[in-house]
Design an enzyme around this catalytic site. Sequence first.
Site, PDB file in Angstrom:
ATOM      1  N   LYS A 157       0.845  -1.187   0.000  1.00  0.00           N
ATOM      2  CA  LYS A 157       0.000   0.000   0.000  1.00  0.00           C
ATOM      3  C   LYS A 157       0.892   1.253   0.000  1.00  0.00           C
ATOM      4  O   LYS A 157       2.058   1.165   0.390  1.00  0.00           O
ATOM      5  CB  LYS A 157      -0.909  -0.001   1.232  1.00  0.00           C
ATOM      6  CG  LYS A 157      -0.172   0.210   2.562  1.00  0.00           C
ATOM      7  CD  LYS A 157      -1.153   0.340   3.687  1.00  0.00           C
ATOM      8  CE  LYS A 157      -0.436   0.579   4.999  1.00  0.00           C
ATOM      9  NZ  LYS A 157       0.142   1.911   5.159  1.00  0.00           N
ATOM     10  N   HIS A 187      -1.830  -6.072   5.863  1.00  0.00           N
ATOM     11  CA  HIS A 187      -1.541  -6.972   6.980  1.00  0.00           C
ATOM     12  C   HIS A 187      -2.710  -7.107   7.942  1.00  0.00           C
ATOM     13  O   HIS A 187      -2.794  -8.092   8.683  1.00  0.00           O
ATOM     14  CB  HIS A 187      -0.270  -6.522   7.719  1.00  0.00           C
ATOM     15  CG  HIS A 187      -0.426  -5.290   8.549  1.00  0.00           C
ATOM     16  ND1 HIS A 187      -0.238  -4.025   8.042  1.00  0.00           N
ATOM     17  CD2 HIS A 187      -0.744  -5.132   9.856  1.00  0.00           C
ATOM     18  CE1 HIS A 187      -0.429  -3.139   9.000  1.00  0.00           C
ATOM     19  NE2 HIS A 187      -0.750  -3.772  10.110  1.00  0.00           N
ATOM     20  N   LYS A 191      -4.555 -11.077   9.995  1.00  0.00           N
ATOM     21  CA  LYS A 191      -4.706 -11.350  11.424  1.00  0.00           C
ATOM     22  C   LYS A 191      -5.696 -12.490  11.641  1.00  0.00           C
ATOM     23  O   LYS A 191      -6.783 -12.502  11.084  1.00  0.00           O
ATOM     24  CB  LYS A 191      -5.202 -10.091  12.149  1.00  0.00           C
ATOM     25  CG  LYS A 191      -4.196  -8.947  12.154  1.00  0.00           C
ATOM     26  CD  LYS A 191      -4.833  -7.702  12.755  1.00  0.00           C
ATOM     27  CE  LYS A 191      -3.828  -6.578  12.875  1.00  0.00           C
ATOM     28  NZ  LYS A 191      -2.846  -6.844  13.925  1.00  0.00           N
ATOM     29  N   GLU A 225      -3.047   5.018  17.406  1.00  0.00           N
ATOM     30  CA  GLU A 225      -1.638   4.654  17.536  1.00  0.00           C
ATOM     31  C   GLU A 225      -0.920   5.706  18.381  1.00  0.00           C
ATOM     32  O   GLU A 225      -1.193   6.897  18.245  1.00  0.00           O
ATOM     33  CB  GLU A 225      -0.968   4.571  16.160  1.00  0.00           C
ATOM     34  CG  GLU A 225      -1.536   3.510  15.243  1.00  0.00           C
ATOM     35  CD  GLU A 225      -0.825   3.496  13.895  1.00  0.00           C
ATOM     36  OE1 GLU A 225      -0.017   2.588  13.665  1.00  0.00           O
ATOM     37  OE2 GLU A 225      -1.076   4.407  13.086  1.00  0.00           O
ATOM     38  N   ASP A 244      -3.334   6.414   4.201  1.00  0.00           N
ATOM     39  CA  ASP A 244      -2.431   5.425   4.796  1.00  0.00           C
ATOM     40  C   ASP A 244      -3.179   4.325   5.523  1.00  0.00           C
ATOM     41  O   ASP A 244      -2.778   3.156   5.474  1.00  0.00           O
ATOM     42  CB  ASP A 244      -1.480   6.135   5.768  1.00  0.00           C
ATOM     43  CG  ASP A 244      -0.421   5.202   6.336  1.00  0.00           C
ATOM     44  OD1 ASP A 244       0.152   4.406   5.563  1.00  0.00           O
ATOM     45  OD2 ASP A 244      -0.160   5.266   7.555  1.00  0.00           O
ATOM     46  N   HIS A 249      -6.693  -0.112   5.111  1.00  0.00           N
ATOM     47  CA  HIS A 249      -6.930  -1.039   6.214  1.00  0.00           C
ATOM     48  C   HIS A 249      -8.374  -1.030   6.722  1.00  0.00           C
ATOM     49  O   HIS A 249      -9.056  -2.049   6.705  1.00  0.00           O
ATOM     50  CB  HIS A 249      -5.998  -0.713   7.386  1.00  0.00           C
ATOM     51  CG  HIS A 249      -4.552  -0.909   7.097  1.00  0.00           C
ATOM     52  ND1 HIS A 249      -4.057  -1.973   6.372  1.00  0.00           N
ATOM     53  CD2 HIS A 249      -3.463  -0.167   7.446  1.00  0.00           C
ATOM     54  CE1 HIS A 249      -2.742  -1.886   6.282  1.00  0.00           C
ATOM     55  NE2 HIS A 249      -2.360  -0.800   6.920  1.00  0.00           N
ATOM     56  N   LYS A 335      -2.251   9.212  14.642  1.00  0.00           N
ATOM     57  CA  LYS A 335      -0.924   9.107  15.247  1.00  0.00           C
ATOM     58  C   LYS A 335      -0.874   9.934  16.529  1.00  0.00           C
ATOM     59  O   LYS A 335      -1.642  10.871  16.720  1.00  0.00           O
ATOM     60  CB  LYS A 335       0.139   9.621  14.272  1.00  0.00           C
ATOM     61  CG  LYS A 335       0.166   8.919  12.916  1.00  0.00           C
ATOM     62  CD  LYS A 335       0.604   7.480  13.030  1.00  0.00           C
ATOM     63  CE  LYS A 335       0.767   6.867  11.638  1.00  0.00           C
ATOM     64  NZ  LYS A 335       1.111   5.434  11.708  1.00  0.00           N
TER      65      LYS A 335
END
Length: 481
Positions: A157, A187, A191, A225, A244, A249, A335
């Site tokens: 990505k 990713h 999971k 995060e 992002d 995701h 973030k």
Amino acid sequence: MSTHPIETDVEVPTSYIIVLFGATGDLARRKIIPGLYHLALAGLLPKDYRIIGSAPAAFALSSDAFRSFAHDSIDEFGELAPDGDVWDSFVASLSFAESSAQDGSALLAAVEDAETAIGGDVNRLFHLAVPPDAVLGLVTMLGASDLRHNARIILEKPFGVDLASAKELNTVIKANFEETQVFRIDHFLGKESIDNILALRFANRFFEPLWNRDHVRYVQIDVPETLTIEGRGAFYEGTGAFRDMVVSHLFQVLGFIAMEQPTSLEARPLRDEVHKVFETLRPINPAHVVRGQYDGYRNEAGVARDSSTETFVAIRAEIENTRWKGVPFYLRTGKALAESRQVITIGFEEPVMRLFPLAKGAPANRGNRLVVDFADPGSIHAHFFAKQPGPEMRLDAAEMTFNYAGSFQKAHHLEAYEYLILEAMLGKRTLFTRSDGIERLWEVSADLLASPPPVEPYAKGSWGPASATELIAPNTWCLPE
């Protein structure tokens, strides 16, 4: 309670040449090289394999220097130390060959030499751990050479930055590779806890009948995060939290939560159902979006002093179909926030009549929720109201917890990312995204990208701008708990 560890007898790929483009970059150092070593330790790399690092001349290494680079990468970021017989075999498999979009001749020669050394029928895996602006040239170079034959290709990505760039990327890929050869890695989909959402719904009759607009009040997908973008400012300036994390995701997780039951868990029927969700996802309304930027972001190296790039985003998304019409899906990520978590919350409707009063101090918003923590190994928590001990009929919050402790990936020190590399080598495409799905997600994002709301400042260590709370009122975020 916890599950028993699942079976670990899995298929191992046949002979492979693995070519890692961008082999001297940060992603290769932190994730891919240690990940390949973890697969070797788990006995999940082929009996015969070679790993060829590659980069343009400005970043090229000798084969000996690449082996030292790999040792240091694994020593710093790997779960286990680079030593012993497995390490000896792994390091012996490593070599380096310079390549660029303009010239792949040295790489072609290195691949042919490696295949001759292995002998027989050898597969090829090309992992493009390179910046987005380098992908088109490398894909074209591979397609123009003999390298694309008997090959699979892993793409990182972001898959474009808008609809036009995604279409251009897919056009170039389709001109050089069959879609069955292409693995767009996310990713989050690797999971085991995401797989467990499917098992929770479709293997248990008492959940699936409630999984609709008649019983669900809201859905949250919350991925805060604590990390800042320190050291990644130049990359992040051209990306931001929405591109992002949300397109790559959170929308993918939304697809798994909202999908109808597939006819099987094979790649085509499962991905068809996920794509149907994307087709019914309404265009994102900029008025239903909060964008934030943490204090100090503009002082990071590579960041413009007047940057309007968001480091936080909260979104209200809606699905226009009979199962979900009217149910808001709240997505939040950012973030430099207060915690690093990966949580899905299904908020159920309250009873029509509340017969029982709440006990003093009982949290009114903690009942009737199903919370899935999908940070591996993962857990599921059912929140409900029960009678408080004592003579009076009053309710207090209660919880049942399922801990998904026994995990194939955990047992083998594998991260979801590494598991997906194995799946790509085996040609299993179920957990990878499709080109039409990517284009559809950029299509529903077009209005937001064209007219984004201004970024709002927030303090490091907070939960983002206060308006994110207003966005979902009268509901509340599950986090902080």
